[in-house]
Design a protein around this motif. Structure first.
Motif, short mmCIF file in Angstrom:
data_model
loop_
_atom_site.label_atom_id
_atom_site.label_comp_id
_atom_site.label_asym_id
_atom_site.label_seq_id
_atom_site.Cartn_x
_atom_site.Cartn_y
_atom_site.Cartn_z
N GLY A 11 0.81 -1.21 0.00
CA GLY A 11 0.00 0.00 0.00
C GLY A 11 0.85 1.26 0.00
O GLY A 11 0.53 2.24 -0.68
N ARG A 12 1.93 1.26 0.77
CA ARG A 12 2.83 2.42 0.81
C ARG A 12 3.48 2.65 -0.55
O ARG A 12 3.64 3.79 -0.99
CB ARG A 12 3.90 2.20 1.88
CG ARG A 12 4.94 3.31 1.95
CD ARG A 12 5.96 3.04 3.07
NE ARG A 12 7.10 3.94 2.97
CZ ARG A 12 7.13 5.19 3.41
NH1 ARG A 12 6.05 5.69 4.00
NH2 ARG A 12 8.21 5.94 3.28
N PHE A 13 3.83 1.55 -1.23
CA PHE A 13 4.43 1.65 -2.56
C PHE A 13 3.48 2.35 -3.53
O PHE A 13 3.87 3.30 -4.23
CB PHE A 13 4.78 0.26 -3.07
CG PHE A 13 5.27 0.22 -4.49
CD1 PHE A 13 6.57 0.56 -4.81
CD2 PHE A 13 4.41 -0.16 -5.53
CE1 PHE A 13 7.03 0.53 -6.12
CE2 PHE A 13 4.85 -0.20 -6.84
CZ PHE A 13 6.16 0.15 -7.14
N PHE A 14 2.21 1.92 -3.56
CA PHE A 14 1.24 2.53 -4.47
C PHE A 14 0.97 3.99 -4.10
O PHE A 14 0.82 4.84 -4.98
CB PHE A 14 -0.07 1.74 -4.45
CG PHE A 14 0.04 0.36 -5.02
CD1 PHE A 14 0.69 0.13 -6.22
CD2 PHE A 14 -0.51 -0.73 -4.36
CE1 PHE A 14 0.79 -1.15 -6.76
CE2 PHE A 14 -0.42 -2.01 -4.88
CZ PHE A 14 0.23 -2.22 -6.08
N LEU A 26 3.03 6.16 -2.62
CA LEU A 26 4.16 7.01 -3.01
C LEU A 26 4.29 7.11 -4.53
O LEU A 26 4.74 8.13 -5.05
CB LEU A 26 5.45 6.48 -2.39
CG LEU A 26 5.54 6.64 -0.86
CD1 LEU A 26 6.80 5.98 -0.31
CD2 LEU A 26 5.53 8.12 -0.48
N CYS A 27 3.89 6.06 -5.25
CA CYS A 27 3.86 6.15 -6.72
C CYS A 27 2.83 7.19 -7.16
O CYS A 27 3.07 7.96 -8.10
CB CYS A 27 3.53 4.79 -7.33
SG CYS A 27 4.89 3.60 -7.27
N GLY A 28 1.68 7.21 -6.47
CA GLY A 28 0.67 8.23 -6.77
C GLY A 28 1.18 9.63 -6.49
O GLY A 28 0.93 10.57 -7.25
N LEU A 29 1.94 9.78 -5.38
CA LEU A 29 2.54 11.08 -5.06
C LEU A 29 3.54 11.48 -6.15
O LEU A 29 3.59 12.65 -6.56
CB LEU A 29 3.25 11.01 -3.70
CG LEU A 29 4.02 12.26 -3.27
CD1 LEU A 29 3.07 13.46 -3.13
CD2 LEU A 29 4.77 12.01 -1.96
N MET A 83 -4.28 15.63 -10.28
CA MET A 83 -5.21 14.52 -10.04
C MET A 83 -5.05 13.43 -11.10
O MET A 83 -5.13 12.24 -10.81
CB MET A 83 -6.66 15.04 -10.04
CG MET A 83 -6.99 15.96 -8.87
SD MET A 83 -6.74 15.16 -7.25
CE MET A 83 -5.11 15.76 -6.80
N GLN A 84 -4.82 13.87 -12.34
CA GLN A 84 -4.60 12.90 -13.39
C GLN A 84 -3.33 12.09 -13.15
O GLN A 84 -3.30 10.88 -13.33
CB GLN A 84 -4.50 13.60 -14.75
CG GLN A 84 -4.49 12.62 -15.92
CD GLN A 84 -3.69 13.15 -17.10
OE1 GLN A 84 -2.69 13.85 -16.93
NE2 GLN A 84 -4.13 12.82 -18.31
N GLY A 85 -2.27 12.77 -12.71
CA GLY A 85 -1.00 12.08 -12.44
C GLY A 85 -1.12 11.08 -11.32
O GLY A 85 -0.54 9.99 -11.37
N LEU A 86 -1.90 11.43 -10.29
CA LEU A 86 -2.15 10.51 -9.18
C LEU A 86 -2.74 9.21 -9.68
O LEU A 86 -2.28 8.11 -9.33
CB LEU A 86 -3.09 11.17 -8.17
CG LEU A 86 -3.69 10.27 -7.08
CD1 LEU A 86 -2.61 9.80 -6.13
CD2 LEU A 86 -4.79 11.01 -6.32
#
Length: 358
Positions: free
Chosen positions: A58-61, A63-66, A128-131
């Motif tokens: 979950g932390r990986f996803f 931080l990828c969203g960030l 928001m799109q990048g997230l």
């Protein structure tokens, strides 16, 4: 001559997977195997220990969203002046005849500050799109890869990249659509609104919630092919660069060298992205400016030549944009010490089935 053509043919991302598999296996088999060294093993062990979280956690996803927020939000906002001129060339080609003419006319009419019109909806919308784009891509890539299994995920990795990126972009465009509609109104309709706070209530009062989502279908037409090309072309270009261009394995490259490869692969992918998505981008720009028009009506009115207006500006913008986005995204992964898997290699079980191991 033919020996030099064969490696180039294998760079095709839609190259037949079984034939490519056999060719790669034969090539690898002919090379003398290197005995693993203690230093290599210790380096791998230390690399495994330095990660801040597990791959697919979950932390990986999160931080990828960030990373997606930072990479998309900042880069799109930085290129607002070029995007503004590109949009105006698409909706009013008689007035804005070229990139340089578009900049000149805009500065004369609105001043230098006029080039920043639409920065707020651009920053919010593309963050928001990048997230969703980068975060969900990692989610769907792992999900679909697990569904296929290790061997099929390797064999059909290009299809895996295409499916994962298309799925992610579907949700990303729903998040982007309201701000994209407001941005185009601000940038292409003089006197309509100068800020996001002025545009949103005015749009809602005229057309209701439909004003913010009437462009979502053309957005899918533009962004899904764009994102599929962006991710699949990037992944396969990185793989090809390490195989044919970079003189040493990725594991022996420094973080800075890896980021240079990321930037180059991102720019190559960006050029193809711009070409693939430009006709739909032209339709979106005109559609969000006009009331009561449909995507098919706009497309018929623009014609074949009309949908390619502003392509050169878009190639410059998207090529630079995509390269910077991948560079920033990968840099965020490095900063937060996230797992960054190397380019895929043939599973041992598959090598045995094809008789590529002795």
């Amino acid at each position: 001559m033919f020996s030099s053509i064969a490696p180039l043919a294998r760079l095709n991302p839609f190259y037949a997977p079984h034939f490519q598999l056999v060719q790669d296996g034969v090539r690898k088999r002919a090379e003398p195997a290197e005995a693993p060294t203690a230093r290599r093993g210790l380096a791998a062990a230390s690399a495994a220990e330095e990660y801040s979280c597990a791959y697919g956690s979950g932390r990986f996803f999160m931080l990828c969203g960030l990373g997606g927020i930072i990479s998309c939000g900042t880069t799109h906002t930085a290129l607002v002046p070029l995007d503004l001129v590109k949009c105006r060339m698409q909706v009013d080609p008689q007035k804005y005849k070229s990139i340089f003419n578009g900049f000149s006319v805009t500065v004369k009419e609105d001043g230098v500050r006029g080039l920043a019109k639409g920065w707020a909806p651009t920053f919010i919308g593309y963050s928001m799109q990048g997230l969703c784009k980068f975060g969900f891509y990692e989610v769907f890539k792992i999900l679909y890869g697990n569904m296929l299994g290790e061997e099929n995920a390797y064999l059909w990795r290009t299809s895996l990249y295409l499916a994962a990126s298309a799925s992610a972009e579907f949700f990303a465009d729903i998040a982007l659509a309201p701000m994209e509609a407001a941005k185009v109104r601000i940038q292409t309709q003089p006197g309509y609104a100068n800020t996001l706070r002025q545009a949103v209530p005015k749009m809602f009062g005229e057309e209701g919630i439909w004003a913010f989502y009437k462009g979502v279908a053309p957005l899918w037409m533009r962004q899904i092919p764009y994102t599929m090309m962006k991710f699949a072309c990037f992944e396969r270009t990185v793989e090809a660069l390490y195989k044919y261009v970079v003189p040493k394995p990725r594991s022996e490259c420094t973080k800075a060298e890896q980021l240079v490869v990321t930037f180059i692969a991102g720019y190559i992918a960006g050029v193809f992205c711009a070409i693939v998505s430009h006709p739909a981008d032209s339709v979106v720009s005109v559609l969000n400016k006009e009331k009561g028009s449909s995507a098919s009506q706009v497309l018929m009115r623009l014609g074949f030549r009309g949908v390619w207006k502003g392509l050169f500006a878009r190639i410059i913008m998207i090529g630079t944009l995509t390269a910077l986005q991948w560079f920033i995204y990968d840099s965020v992964k490095v900063y937060f010490r996230l797992p960054r898997p190397p380019p895929p290699e043939m599973p041992e079980s598959l090598k045995k089935k094809l008789g590529l191991t002795e």
